[in-house]
Design a protein around this motif. Sequence first.
Motif, mmCIF file in Angstrom:
data_model
loop_
_atom_site.group_PDB
_atom_site.id
_atom_site.type_symbol
_atom_site.label_atom_id
_atom_site.label_comp_id
_atom_site.label_asym_id
_atom_site.label_seq_id
_atom_site.Cartn_x
_atom_site.Cartn_y
_atom_site.Cartn_z
ATOM 1 N N CYS A 20 9.661 16.795 11.001
ATOM 2 C CA CYS A 20 9.488 15.763 9.977
ATOM 3 C C CYS A 20 9.553 16.445 8.614
ATOM 4 O O CYS A 20 8.813 17.403 8.353
ATOM 5 N N HIS A 21 10.458 15.988 7.770
ATOM 6 C CA HIS A 21 10.659 16.590 6.434
ATOM 7 C C HIS A 21 9.640 15.993 5.471
ATOM 8 O O HIS A 21 9.572 14.762 5.331
ATOM 9 N N VAL A 22 8.885 16.841 4.803
ATOM 10 C CA VAL A 22 7.747 16.292 4.044
ATOM 11 C C VAL A 22 8.208 15.332 2.947
ATOM 12 O O VAL A 22 7.590 14.280 2.753
ATOM 13 N N GLU A 23 9.290 15.656 2.228
ATOM 14 C CA GLU A 23 9.754 14.712 1.190
ATOM 15 C C GLU A 23 10.202 13.399 1.834
ATOM 16 O O GLU A 23 10.139 12.334 1.217
ATOM 17 N N GLY A 24 10.661 13.505 3.078
ATOM 18 C CA GLY A 24 11.124 12.331 3.811
ATOM 19 C C GLY A 24 10.001 11.431 4.287
ATOM 20 O O GLY A 24 10.266 10.410 4.929
ATOM 21 N N THR A 25 8.741 11.808 4.014
ATOM 22 C CA THR A 25 7.617 10.938 4.374
ATOM 23 C C THR A 25 7.179 10.054 3.203
ATOM 24 O O THR A 25 6.262 9.240 3.356
ATOM 25 N N LEU A 26 7.808 10.263 2.034
ATOM 26 C CA LEU A 26 7.364 9.525 0.836
ATOM 27 C C LEU A 26 7.547 8.016 1.041
ATOM 28 O O LEU A 26 8.662 7.528 1.192
ATOM 29 N N GLN A 27 6.458 7.302 1.036
ATOM 30 C CA GLN A 27 6.516 5.857 1.234
ATOM 31 C C GLN A 27 7.029 5.188 -0.042
ATOM 32 O O GLN A 27 6.665 5.591 -1.153
ATOM 33 N N PRO A 28 7.839 4.124 0.098
ATOM 34 C CA PRO A 28 8.382 3.454 -1.091
ATOM 35 C C PRO A 28 7.304 2.993 -2.079
ATOM 36 O O PRO A 28 7.534 3.027 -3.288
ATOM 37 N N GLY A 29 6.131 2.604 -1.556
ATOM 38 C CA GLY A 29 5.060 2.162 -2.464
ATOM 39 C C GLY A 29 4.617 3.295 -3.384
ATOM 40 O O GLY A 29 4.444 3.111 -4.599
ATOM 41 N N PHE A 30 4.451 4.475 -2.808
ATOM 42 C CA PHE A 30 4.074 5.661 -3.608
ATOM 43 C C PHE A 30 5.236 6.013 -4.549
ATOM 44 O O PHE A 30 5.030 6.337 -5.725
ATOM 45 N N ALA A 31 6.475 5.909 -4.041
ATOM 46 C CA ALA A 31 7.648 6.205 -4.884
ATOM 47 C C ALA A 31 7.666 5.281 -6.104
ATOM 48 O O ALA A 31 7.922 5.726 -7.233
ATOM 49 N N ARG A 32 7.360 3.992 -5.877
ATOM 50 C CA ARG A 32 7.384 3.041 -7.010
ATOM 51 C C ARG A 32 6.282 3.376 -8.018
ATOM 52 O O ARG A 32 6.477 3.293 -9.229
ATOM 53 N N ASP A 82 -1.621 11.903 2.800
ATOM 54 C CA ASP A 82 -1.348 10.530 3.256
ATOM 55 C C ASP A 82 -0.573 10.555 4.571
ATOM 56 O O ASP A 82 -0.872 9.798 5.493
ATOM 57 N N TYR A 83 0.444 11.415 4.644
ATOM 58 C CA TYR A 83 1.245 11.426 5.869
ATOM 59 C C TYR A 83 0.403 11.861 7.070
ATOM 60 O O TYR A 83 0.420 11.219 8.125
ATOM 61 N N LEU A 84 -0.338 12.947 6.895
ATOM 62 C CA LEU A 84 -1.061 13.503 8.047
ATOM 63 C C LEU A 84 -2.217 12.610 8.487
ATOM 64 O O LEU A 84 -2.459 12.467 9.696
ATOM 65 N N THR A 85 -2.918 12.002 7.552
ATOM 66 C CA THR A 85 -4.003 11.105 7.984
ATOM 67 C C THR A 85 -3.415 9.875 8.681
ATOM 68 O O THR A 85 -3.963 9.396 9.684
ATOM 69 N N GLY A 86 -2.291 9.385 8.179
ATOM 70 C CA GLY A 86 -1.623 8.248 8.843
ATOM 71 C C GLY A 86 -1.144 8.627 10.237
ATOM 72 O O GLY A 86 -1.229 7.824 11.178
ATOM 73 N N LEU A 87 -0.661 9.845 10.379
ATOM 74 C CA LEU A 87 -0.171 10.310 11.681
ATOM 75 C C LEU A 87 -1.344 10.464 12.663
ATOM 76 O O LEU A 87 -1.245 10.086 13.834
ATOM 77 N N SER A 275 10.078 11.951 13.991
ATOM 78 C CA SER A 275 10.451 10.840 13.092
ATOM 79 C C SER A 275 11.386 11.259 11.961
ATOM 80 O O SER A 275 11.876 10.384 11.239
ATOM 81 N N ASP A 276 11.602 12.552 11.729
ATOM 82 C CA ASP A 276 12.583 13.083 10.767
ATOM 83 C C ASP A 276 12.230 12.691 9.332
ATOM 84 O O ASP A 276 11.737 13.531 8.582
ATOM 85 N N ASP A 277 12.474 11.456 8.936
ATOM 86 C CA ASP A 277 12.215 10.985 7.559
ATOM 87 C C ASP A 277 11.772 9.525 7.668
ATOM 88 O O ASP A 277 12.555 8.603 7.342
ATOM 89 N N PRO A 278 10.540 9.257 8.132
ATOM 90 C CA PRO A 278 10.200 7.933 8.649
ATOM 91 C C PRO A 278 10.548 6.727 7.771
ATOM 92 O O PRO A 278 11.225 5.817 8.254
ATOM 93 N N PRO A 279 10.126 6.653 6.479
ATOM 94 C CA PRO A 279 10.421 5.397 5.775
ATOM 95 C C PRO A 279 11.914 5.199 5.499
ATOM 96 O O PRO A 279 12.351 4.063 5.290
#
Length: 341
Positions: A20-32, A82-87, A275-279
């Motif tokens: 799983c690529h860490v930048e690839g876990t960035l959720q769109p809500g956080f991105a916005r 955020d990613y790890l607690t969600g996982l 999951s590679d880059d989940p969102p």
Amino acid sequence: MSLFARGRPAAPFPLAELHCHVEGTLQPGFARELAARQGVDLSGFADEATYRWEGFSGFLAAYDRAAALLRTEDDYRRLAFDYLTGLAAQGAIYSELTISPDHAAASGLSPETYLGALARGAAEAERETDIVCRFLVVGVRHLGTDAVEAAARFAARAPGVTGFGLAGDERLYRPRDFEKAFRIAAEAGLGLTAHAGEFAGPAAVAETLDALNVSRIGHGVRAVEDAALLARLREEGVTLEVCPLSNLALGVAPDAANHPLARLRQAGLRLTVNSDDPPFFGSDLTAEYRFAAEAGFEPAERLALTRNAIEAAFVEEPVRKRLSELLTMRALALGAPGSSL
Ligand code: ADE
Ligand code: ZN
């Protein structure tokens, strides 16, 4: 009565992930949120739950665009946390996060600052949930051999990094062009993996094994096209980091019915799902395990996916042993038949 057999476990199903690529876990809500802070317009790019892109080149550009929004140490700390607690909430006991110093450099952060921030987020997540995380540094192949060798030199000296890998556009360069980078990483005692057999065919997987000395292959699904290669992967005990929903989103497989996961299992390979880059793919690790279930993997076989991940993880032996024991206990809590799975 076995709750396991009824498919309604009393405890969450134990999951583990190697790819799983860490930048690839960035959720769109956080991105916005980041974009608003920076005055960047994301309209037409970041939807409620996913990003818009087309084709592999479009995906790689979207990945860079989202990653460029991560600018501060606290952004990266929060990303990992955020990613790890969600996982962990999904039932995961281990996550190997792929990190890319080249993406941090594009945001003006040194590799050391980037790693330190991610490590703080991972430590906080471990304190809160017990999830264990290790970091695997990647070189981005389309940035060229010098950049990948620089990433390997960083990985070789970085505290807490346990693996090295190769990501990016597989249509560019050949595996053997990265021999020097992988030698640097191997001499530092790092575990080795590389994306191969995602967009290039089985010959690229064979050349990756020959030239880069990896114990795992990222994706590797196109190995299914070559029976001799499948036999070699089985005999050499290579672990495949299969990312089914990424493959569907990127068109590596045309649809679920034609995805090679079940055929790779029939060939006797050591498989994991990731999951590679989940969102970016509308996925998460639970959905990847669900994909395996729908491809015919029984609960015991899905537990074996987690067991394979723990066995192939780039983690210190005492931690592997602890995770393996935890997995056995979690399987028992499910009422799993043959808890020594
Ligand atoms: N970087 C992030 N996701 C990737 C993928 N699926 N293939 C190659 N490089 C990547
Ligand atoms: Zn990947």
